[in-house]
Scaffold this motif. Structure first.
Motif, PDB file in Angstrom:
ATOM      1  N   ALA A  76      40.496  43.869  44.911  1.00  0.00           N
ATOM      2  CA  ALA A  76      39.991  43.814  43.532  1.00  0.00           C
ATOM      3  C   ALA A  76      38.465  43.754  43.515  1.00  0.00           C
ATOM      4  N   VAL A  77      37.876  42.949  44.413  1.00  0.00           N
ATOM      5  CA  VAL A  77      36.415  42.865  44.495  1.00  0.00           C
ATOM      6  C   VAL A  77      35.834  44.216  44.912  1.00  0.00           C
ATOM      7  N   ILE A 107      43.665  37.140  39.717  1.00  0.00           N
ATOM      8  CA  ILE A 107      44.346  37.248  41.013  1.00  0.00           C
ATOM      9  C   ILE A 107      44.108  36.050  41.920  1.00  0.00           C
ATOM     10  N   PRO A 108      42.853  35.641  42.194  1.00  0.00           N
ATOM     11  CA  PRO A 108      42.666  34.516  43.127  1.00  0.00           C
ATOM     12  C   PRO A 108      43.235  33.200  42.622  1.00  0.00           C
ATOM     13  N   THR A 113      42.804  39.994  46.392  1.00  0.00           N
ATOM     14  CA  THR A 113      41.490  39.615  45.858  1.00  0.00           C
ATOM     15  C   THR A 113      40.395  40.475  46.465  1.00  0.00           C
ATOM     16  N   CYS A 151      41.397  42.047  36.925  1.00  0.00           N
ATOM     17  CA  CYS A 151      41.605  41.511  38.276  1.00  0.00           C
ATOM     18  C   CYS A 151      41.198  40.043  38.417  1.00  0.00           C
ATOM     19  N   VAL A 166      47.624  37.106  48.514  1.00  0.00           N
ATOM     20  CA  VAL A 166      46.684  36.883  47.408  1.00  0.00           C
ATOM     21  C   VAL A 166      45.257  37.151  47.866  1.00  0.00           C
TER      22      VAL A 166
END
Length: 470
Positions: free
Chosen positions: A177-178, A95-96, A174, A92, A170
Motif C-alpha cells: 500500500a505504501v 490496513i496496518p 502495508t 489503504c 498485514v
C-alpha cells in the motif's frame, strides 16, 4: 501550492499503464487480507460476524455514494493526480490497524468510504488520455487488472497466514500500500490537459455538482443516463453481495477446501482477464457497445442461477467460468458512458456511476446476509462444516443458495431496463452539450481538450449524456 507541487512530481506522459499499476497494487494489498479479515471479523464480533460485516460495508458504501460525485467533480477542476493520491491513501490507511487495533481498523475502514472511489478517478484518468474508440479496450484492461490482482493475492495471503501468521500478511499488505502511494506521488503524471485545468480554476464547482442526490435528480432529466444508472444498480447489487460471502459459502455449503477456494479465485481471475481484454475488444467491434452490455448481463443471470441451484463442486467450477464472462459488463457500461459524455464532465459522470456501485457495496452484503439468515443458511463459522446438522438441510439441498436466485431476479430486471438503452448509431457525432454543437457550427476544430476548456452555463451541461435516440 501543494496541488501544484504534487502535479510536478511525475515521470513522463500519462499512460493507461499508470492506472493499471495503481489499481493492481491497491487491490492486491487488500486481496492479501482476505483470510486475516475473516479471522479478525470472527474474533472481534464472534456472535454476529456477518451482520457486523454487512453493517461495516454498508456504512462504507453509503459514504462512498455520498462522496463520489464531489471527488469526481473536483478532479475535473483540479486534476486527477491529487485526488488519485487522496483516494489511494485513505483506502489503504486502515490496513496496518488490523493488527494494532481491530476496533480502530473497522472504524477507519468504515470512514474510509468517503475516499474509496479510486475507480471513479481512474476511469476519468483513462478517459483523459485515450480516444473514444480506444476507451472500451482501456476500461477492459483496467477492470481486468482488478481481476488479476485477485488471481494470486488471496492464495498468497492464506498461505502466509497459515505458515507465518496474520501479522506478516498485514505487514506485506502495508508495504504494498505504501509503495502504491509513493508510485502515485512520484511516478504518475497528471492526465487532465493544462489549458482545461487552468481555465477551470476561475469557475469553482457548485454544491449541486457535489450533492449525490442532486446528481441523481439531474440523471432523471436524461433518459439514457437514467437507464444506464438503473442497469448498474440492479446488476451490481447482487455482485457486491456475492463478493462479500461467496468464499465462505463455497467452504461451508459446498464443502470446498481452502486450496480449492484459492484455485477457484485464480481460475475466475485468469478467465476474467481474458474476457475483459481479448473478448471485450472483439465484442465491442463486432456487436457494438449496447449488445456487449446485454451479453454480459445474460452471462451474469446464468451464473447467479447456477450458483443458486448448484449443489455439487463441479457446478460451482462451471458457473465460475460463466462468472468470468460476465465481467465484461462494467467496462462496457463505462465505455458507453464515456463515449457520449462531455470531456470536462468525465470525472463527474464516472463518479456518479462509482457512487451507485458504492451504494450497492453497502446494500449488497446486507441483503445477502439477511436472505441467508431467512433461509437458515448459517455463515458464522470460519471453517467448512462437513456434516451440517441445521434443521433446514432438506430445503437447502433443493435451493442451496437463495440469495443468488434473488440476485438473478434483479439481473432480469437489469436486462429489461438495458434493452431500452438507445443504441449508438453514430458514435462519431458528439452531441453531449450545446457547447459542442456550437463549436462544430462555428468551426471550433477537432473537439480536443483546448475546445473543451471554454466555460459554459448550467443549461449547456445538461443533460450529461447525449440523447442518442435522436
Amino acid at each position: 501550492m501543494l496541488i501544484k507541487h504534487i502535479r510536478q512530481r511525475s515521470v513522463g506522459r500519462a499512460k493507461v499503464a499508470h492506472a493499471v499499476v495503481v489499481i493492481f497494487m491497491e487491490f492486491f494489498a487488500w486481496g492479501l487480507l482476505t483470510t486475516p479479515m475473516l479471522t479478525v471479523l470472527h474474533v472481534t464480533f464472534p456472535q454476529h460476524t456477518f451482520l457486523m460485516n454487512g453493517l461495516i460495508q454498508g456504512v462504507k458504501g453509503l459514504l462512498s455514494f455520498m462522496s463520489a460525485p464531489l471527488i469526481g467533480a473536483l478532479s475535473d477542476v483540479w486534476g486527477r493526480k491529487s485526488f488519485l493520491l487522496l483516494t489511494v491513501f485513505f483506502t489503504c490507511a486502515p490496513i496496518p490497524l488490523m493488527r494494532i487495533s481491530p476496533w480502530w481498523f473497522f472504524a477507519l475502514m468504515s470512514v474510509s468510504g468517503l475516499f474509496s472511489v479510486t475507480f471513479s478517478v481512474i476511469f476519468a484518468y483513462v478517459a483523459d488520455i485515450t480516444e473514444e474508440h480506444e476507451r472500451s479496450t482501456a476500461y477492459g484492461l483496467v477492470s481486468a487488472t482488478f481481476a488479476a490482482s485477485l488471481v494470486t493475492s488471496p492464495a498468497i495471503g492464506a498461505f502466509l497466514s497459515v505458515r507465518y501468521g496474520d501479522s506478516l500478511v498485514v505487514l506485506l499488505a502495508t508495504i504494498i500500500a505504501v509503495a502504491d502511494i509513493l508510485f502515485v506521488l512520484l511516478v504518475v503524471p497528471e492526465s487532465l490537459p493544462d489549458k482545461m485545468r487552468l481555465s477551470s480554476w476561475g469557475f469553482p464547482i457548485s454544491w449541486e455538482q457535489a450533492d449525490p442526490f442532486a446528481s441523481l435528480r439531474k440523471v432523471g432529466k436524461d433518459s439514457t443516463v437514467l437507464l444506464i444508472c438503473v442497469t448498474v444498480f440492479l446488476s451490481y447489487l447482487p455482485e457486491a453481495g456475492q463478493y462479500s460471502s461467496f468464499f465462505l459459502y463455497l467452504g461451508q455449503v459446498i464443502n470446498f477446501s481452502s486450496e480449492a477456494i484459492a484455485g477457484f479465485i485464480a481460475m475466475v481471475g485468469i478467465l476474467s482477464i481474458i474476457a475483459q481484454t481479448l473478448l471485450l475488444s472483439v465484442l465491442m467491434k463486432r456487436i457494438g457497445n449496447k449488445s456487449t452490455v446485454l451479453l454480459g448481463l445474460g452471462f451474469q443471470l446464468f451464473q447467479l442461477a447456477w450458483y443458486g441451484f448448484g449443489s455439487e463442486p463441479w457446478m460451482m467450477w462451471a458457473a465460475g467460468t460463466v462468472a468470468a464472462m460476465s465481467s465484461i459488463t462494467f467496462p462496457a457500461v463505462s465505455a458507453l458512458v464515456s463515449r457520449c459524455t462531455d470531456h470536462d464532465q468525465q470525472g463527474a459522470v464516472q463518479g456518479m456511476i462509482t457512487g451507485i456501485r458504492g451504494l450497492c457495496n453497502g446494500l449488497g452484503p446486507a441483503m445477502f446476509g439477511f436472505i441467508f439468515f431467512l433461509f437458515n443458511v448459517e455463515l458464522k463459522e470460519m471453517s467448512p462444516v462437513p456434516n451440517p446438522i441445521t434443521p433446514g438441510t432438506e430445503e437447502k439441498s433443493a435451493i442451496p443458495g437463495p440469495p443468488f436466485l434473488f440476485g438473478a431476479c434483479t439481473v432480469v430486471l437489469a436486462l429489461l431496463v438495458a434493452v431500452f438503452i438507445p443504441a449508438q448509431h453514430a458514435p462519431a457525432v458528439k452531441t453531449c452539450s450545446t457547447r459542442v454543437l456550437t463549436e462544430a457550427v462555428s468551426g471550433g476544430g477537432g473537439g480536443g481538450p483546448e475546445n473543451s476548456s471554454v466555460p459554459v452555463s448550467d443549461e449547456d451541461n445538461e443533460p450529461l449524456l447525449q440523447d442518442s435516440s435522436l
